[in-house]
Design a protein around this motif. Structure first.
Motif, PDB file in Angstrom:
ATOM      1  N   TYR A  38       0.784  -1.245   0.070  1.00 21.87           N
ATOM      2  CA  TYR A  38      -0.095  -0.006   0.054  1.00 21.87           C
ATOM      3  C   TYR A  38       0.889   1.204  -0.014  1.00 21.87           C
ATOM      4  O   TYR A  38       0.258   2.345  -0.027  1.00 21.87           O
ATOM      5  CB  TYR A  38      -1.133   0.039   1.237  1.00 21.87           C
ATOM      6  CG  TYR A  38      -2.105  -0.915   0.803  1.00 21.87           C
ATOM      7  CD1 TYR A  38      -3.043  -0.680   0.230  1.00 21.87           C
ATOM      8  CD2 TYR A  38      -2.145  -2.270   1.623  1.00 21.87           C
ATOM      9  CE1 TYR A  38      -4.284  -1.455  -0.115  1.00 21.87           C
ATOM     10  CE2 TYR A  38      -3.211  -3.075   1.672  1.00 21.87           C
ATOM     11  CZ  TYR A  38      -4.288  -2.667   0.723  1.00 21.87           C
ATOM     12  OH  TYR A  38      -5.377  -3.712   0.594  1.00 21.87           O
ATOM     13  N   LEU A  39       2.218   1.263   0.146  1.00 24.84           N
ATOM     14  CA  LEU A  39       2.927   2.259   0.084  1.00 24.84           C
ATOM     15  C   LEU A  39       2.952   2.913  -1.532  1.00 24.84           C
ATOM     16  O   LEU A  39       3.161   4.308  -1.597  1.00 24.84           O
ATOM     17  CB  LEU A  39       4.351   1.879   0.383  1.00 24.84           C
ATOM     18  CG  LEU A  39       4.694   1.601   1.669  1.00 24.84           C
ATOM     19  CD1 LEU A  39       6.095   1.080   2.074  1.00 24.84           C
ATOM     20  CD2 LEU A  39       4.424   2.917   2.657  1.00 24.84           C
ATOM     21  N   ILE A  40       2.758   2.144  -2.423  1.00 26.95           N
ATOM     22  CA  ILE A  40       2.541   2.588  -3.852  1.00 26.95           C
ATOM     23  C   ILE A  40       1.311   3.476  -3.870  1.00 26.95           C
ATOM     24  O   ILE A  40       1.641   4.705  -4.495  1.00 26.95           O
ATOM     25  CB  ILE A  40       2.505   1.521  -4.682  1.00 26.95           C
ATOM     26  CG1 ILE A  40       4.026   0.657  -4.708  1.00 26.95           C
ATOM     27  CG2 ILE A  40       2.441   1.917  -6.074  1.00 26.95           C
ATOM     28  CD1 ILE A  40       3.945  -0.659  -5.600  1.00 26.95           C
ATOM     29  N   PRO A  41       0.236   3.085  -3.601  1.00 27.11           N
ATOM     30  CA  PRO A  41      -0.885   3.969  -3.678  1.00 27.11           C
ATOM     31  C   PRO A  41      -0.972   5.102  -2.767  1.00 27.11           C
ATOM     32  O   PRO A  41      -1.335   6.217  -3.094  1.00 27.11           O
ATOM     33  CB  PRO A  41      -2.226   3.034  -3.592  1.00 27.11           C
ATOM     34  CG  PRO A  41      -1.615   1.930  -2.799  1.00 27.11           C
ATOM     35  CD  PRO A  41      -0.080   1.848  -3.366  1.00 27.11           C
ATOM     36  N   ILE A  44       1.131   7.892  -4.617  1.00 31.07           N
ATOM     37  CA  ILE A  44       0.110   8.454  -5.753  1.00 31.07           C
ATOM     38  C   ILE A  44      -0.986   9.151  -5.168  1.00 31.07           C
ATOM     39  O   ILE A  44      -1.132  10.420  -5.534  1.00 31.07           O
ATOM     40  CB  ILE A  44      -0.544   7.515  -6.635  1.00 31.07           C
ATOM     41  CG1 ILE A  44       0.569   6.380  -7.327  1.00 31.07           C
ATOM     42  CG2 ILE A  44      -1.550   7.882  -7.427  1.00 31.07           C
ATOM     43  CD1 ILE A  44       0.023   5.133  -7.786  1.00 31.07           C
ATOM     44  N   SER A  45      -1.628   8.736  -4.120  1.00 33.55           N
ATOM     45  CA  SER A  45      -2.674   9.840  -3.387  1.00 33.55           C
ATOM     46  C   SER A  45      -2.389  10.790  -2.742  1.00 33.55           C
ATOM     47  O   SER A  45      -2.876  11.910  -2.749  1.00 33.55           O
ATOM     48  CB  SER A  45      -3.168   8.635  -2.527  1.00 33.55           C
ATOM     49  OG  SER A  45      -2.743   8.484  -1.419  1.00 33.55           O
ATOM     50  N   SER A  46      -0.752  10.886  -2.221  1.00 33.94           N
ATOM     51  CA  SER A  46      -0.468  12.081  -1.679  1.00 33.94           C
ATOM     52  C   SER A  46       0.240  13.052  -2.719  1.00 33.94           C
ATOM     53  O   SER A  46      -0.341  14.176  -2.547  1.00 33.94           O
ATOM     54  CB  SER A  46       1.199  11.634  -0.951  1.00 33.94           C
ATOM     55  OG  SER A  46       0.760  10.635   0.241  1.00 33.94           O
ATOM     56  N   ALA A 222      -7.965  12.602   2.507  1.00 29.97           N
ATOM     57  CA  ALA A 222      -8.655  11.312   3.064  1.00 29.97           C
ATOM     58  C   ALA A 222      -8.241  10.339   2.261  1.00 29.97           C
ATOM     59  O   ALA A 222      -8.178   9.142   3.036  1.00 29.97           O
ATOM     60  CB  ALA A 222     -10.100  11.715   3.122  1.00 29.97           C
ATOM     61  N   LEU A 223      -8.058  10.126   1.045  1.00 33.17           N
ATOM     62  CA  LEU A 223      -7.481   9.051   0.252  1.00 33.17           C
ATOM     63  C   LEU A 223      -6.184   8.738   0.975  1.00 33.17           C
ATOM     64  O   LEU A 223      -6.113   7.351   1.193  1.00 33.17           O
ATOM     65  CB  LEU A 223      -7.410   9.243  -1.113  1.00 33.17           C
ATOM     66  CG  LEU A 223      -6.972   8.318  -2.189  1.00 33.17           C
ATOM     67  CD1 LEU A 223      -8.057   7.052  -2.157  1.00 33.17           C
ATOM     68  CD2 LEU A 223      -7.025   8.754  -3.433  1.00 33.17           C
ATOM     69  N   SER A 224      -5.270   9.557   1.012  1.00 33.95           N
ATOM     70  CA  SER A 224      -3.819   8.918   1.490  1.00 33.95           C
ATOM     71  C   SER A 224      -4.031   8.334   3.194  1.00 33.95           C
ATOM     72  O   SER A 224      -3.496   7.481   3.401  1.00 33.95           O
ATOM     73  CB  SER A 224      -2.881  10.053   1.657  1.00 33.95           C
ATOM     74  OG  SER A 224      -3.199  11.108   2.143  1.00 33.95           O
ATOM     75  N   TYR A 225      -4.884   9.087   3.826  1.00 31.47           N
ATOM     76  CA  TYR A 225      -5.003   8.592   5.158  1.00 31.47           C
ATOM     77  C   TYR A 225      -5.773   7.112   5.235  1.00 31.47           C
ATOM     78  O   TYR A 225      -5.301   6.414   5.857  1.00 31.47           O
ATOM     79  CB  TYR A 225      -6.181   9.345   5.974  1.00 31.47           C
ATOM     80  CG  TYR A 225      -5.306  10.476   6.736  1.00 31.47           C
ATOM     81  CD1 TYR A 225      -5.327  10.776   8.014  1.00 31.47           C
ATOM     82  CD2 TYR A 225      -4.568  11.582   6.030  1.00 31.47           C
ATOM     83  CE1 TYR A 225      -4.756  11.625   8.848  1.00 31.47           C
ATOM     84  CE2 TYR A 225      -3.995  12.802   6.691  1.00 31.47           C
ATOM     85  CZ  TYR A 225      -4.135  12.670   8.074  1.00 31.47           C
ATOM     86  OH  TYR A 225      -3.331  13.567   8.761  1.00 31.47           O
ATOM     87  N   GLY A 226      -6.616   6.813   4.176  1.00 30.47           N
ATOM     88  CA  GLY A 226      -7.266   5.738   4.089  1.00 30.47           C
ATOM     89  C   GLY A 226      -6.436   4.457   3.702  1.00 30.47           C
ATOM     90  O   GLY A 226      -6.354   3.576   4.343  1.00 30.47           O
ATOM     91  N   VAL A 227      -5.562   5.226   2.611  1.00 26.11           N
ATOM     92  CA  VAL A 227      -4.550   4.074   2.306  1.00 26.11           C
ATOM     93  C   VAL A 227      -3.637   3.509   3.466  1.00 26.11           C
ATOM     94  O   VAL A 227      -3.270   2.345   3.272  1.00 26.11           O
ATOM     95  CB  VAL A 227      -3.630   4.707   0.856  1.00 26.11           C
ATOM     96  CG1 VAL A 227      -2.432   3.742   0.699  1.00 26.11           C
ATOM     97  CG2 VAL A 227      -4.642   4.834  -0.288  1.00 26.11           C
ATOM     98  N   VAL A 289       1.586   7.587  10.052  1.00 26.91           N
ATOM     99  CA  VAL A 289       1.240   8.624   8.782  1.00 26.91           C
ATOM    100  C   VAL A 289       2.397   9.601   8.896  1.00 26.91           C
ATOM    101  O   VAL A 289       2.716  10.213   7.917  1.00 26.91           O
ATOM    102  CB  VAL A 289      -0.170   9.280   9.364  1.00 26.91           C
ATOM    103  CG1 VAL A 289      -0.509  10.415   8.625  1.00 26.91           C
ATOM    104  CG2 VAL A 289      -1.218   8.201   9.349  1.00 26.91           C
ATOM    105  N   HIS A 290       2.747  10.074  10.410  1.00 29.17           N
ATOM    106  CA  HIS A 290       3.859  10.943  10.184  1.00 29.17           C
ATOM    107  C   HIS A 290       5.335  10.634   9.612  1.00 29.17           C
ATOM    108  O   HIS A 290       5.455  11.361   8.919  1.00 29.17           O
ATOM    109  CB  HIS A 290       3.903  11.286  11.857  1.00 29.17           C
ATOM    110  CG  HIS A 290       4.952  12.372  12.202  1.00 29.17           C
ATOM    111  ND1 HIS A 290       6.367  12.467  12.495  1.00 29.17           N
ATOM    112  CD2 HIS A 290       4.598  13.794  12.534  1.00 29.17           C
ATOM    113  CE1 HIS A 290       6.825  13.481  12.485  1.00 29.17           C
ATOM    114  NE2 HIS A 290       6.004  14.233  12.556  1.00 29.17           N
TER     115      HIS A 290
END
Length: 334
Positions: A38-41, A44-46, A222-227, A289-290
């Motif tokens: 999930y580091l890849i998406p 992208i989301s970030s 929100a997308l990156s938080y969810g990923v 996250v941080h």
């Protein structure tokens, strides 16, 4: 220097309090749920969230700078906030745009001020809606609901007043400043921000940046938080993601060490506890996250900053040497 020391102390106290209340042995169980794919998406989301952020920044400057440079300024500025004290990345963003356009610091500071008003207004509204949707009912959530509602109502009443009673508000505030012997300072330093904010609060100017603010938070951040929740194997509803995001945003508003270390972790952990989740889960997620944002956004910032330096040389422009003392220049000119 005093602000930096104070922020560092606040961060250390927050982290110390968190670790003193947690069973760190539970971290091992949480680590077993990691899904590194999930580091890849996440990357992208970030980038997608920062793209929306850059587009809004471009609009807030009246499109008086090329979108390419608004994009560079945003990516570098957000990354620089991860390791520069006192929101130094925002100062760099103003400095960058001053170098790449004919815009003056008062106009840039006004754009930054409007950006913060939009973010603050939206994330408080979104956090309140998420709290209601989650159905959290206890003494602390009731207090939060009341305080947040008052803040949101105050924000919107203030914005309406600034839009329609702009001159009157400036006159009243100038009179109040005069009682403290600061009338000239107010008129020279602050009055134009209130006046320009009133001019901005016209539907045709306000609507697209406001919509982009919503998109940036709801389908960007929100997308990156969810990923990252998927990365650590923690199931969470969309309302829960928005609530966590709200808590993290409020946390970094508190004076702290660069990147909000400590206060961000405490705020996110508190949001997990309010939702009936384990505090250890919240701290582990906040740390993930941080760390992920720190590494990725710092890499973005360094790469684009180096590219910008070489790009300026290629265009035959002078050196761009940024210093946090630039904030003194910005304050003087604005």
């Amino acid at each position: 220097m005093k602000r930096i020391l104070f922020g560092t102390v606040v961060s250390i106290i927050a982290l110390g309090f968190l670790f003193s209340k947690l069973d760190l042995g539970e971290f091992t169980q949480i680590q077993e749920r990691w899904e590194p794919i999930y580091l890849i998406p996440f990357c992208i989301s970030s980038a997608w969230g920062l793209l929306l952020f850059s587009w809004r920044w471009h609009l807030l400057m009246g499109k008086q700078i090329q979108f390419r440079y608004a994009l560079f300024a945003s990516f570098i500025g957000v990354g620089a906030n991860m390791f520069l004290p006192a929101r130094g990345g925002d100062i760099f963003r103003l400095y960058f745009c001053k170098k790449e356009s004919e815009l003056q610091y008062p106009t840039l500071v006004t754009a930054l001020f409007i950006e913060k008003v939009l973010d603050f207004s939206f994330i408080f509204s979104a956090g309140l809606c998420a709290l209601m949707f989650l159905g959290i009912k206890d003494e602390s959530s009731n207090s939060f609901f009341i305080v947040s509602s008052l803040i949101i109502v105050g924000i919107f009443v203030g914005l309406v007043a600034i839009r329609f009673l702009n001159d009157k508000i400036i006159s009243v505030l100038a009179w109040a400043a005069g009682l403290l012997g600061k009338k000239e300072w107010f008129l020279n330093k602050l009055a134009h921000y209130i006046r320009e904010l009133g001019e901005f609060l016209v539907l045709k100017k306000f609507i697209l940046p406001a919509v982009l603010t919503a998109f940036t938070w709801l389908i960007g951040y929100a997308l990156s938080y969810g990923v990252l929740l998927k990365l650590v194997g923690i199931p969470m509803s969309y309302a829960g993601i928005v609530f966590i995001m709200f808590a993290g945003a409020v946390g970094v508003m508190v004076p702290s060490a660069p990147s909000g270390a400590g206060v961000f972790h405490a705020s996110v952990t508190s949001s997990f506890v309010l939702m009936g989740r384990k505090a250890s889960e919240g701290l582990f997620y906040a740390t993930t996250v941080h760390l992920a944002q720190f590494i990725l956004q710092s890499v973005f910032a360094i790469i684009l900053y180096i590219y910008w330096i070489f790009d300026r040389r290629k265009r035959g422009l002078g050196k761009a040497e940024f210093s946090l003392k630039e904030s003194e220049v910005i304050e003087t000119e604005s």
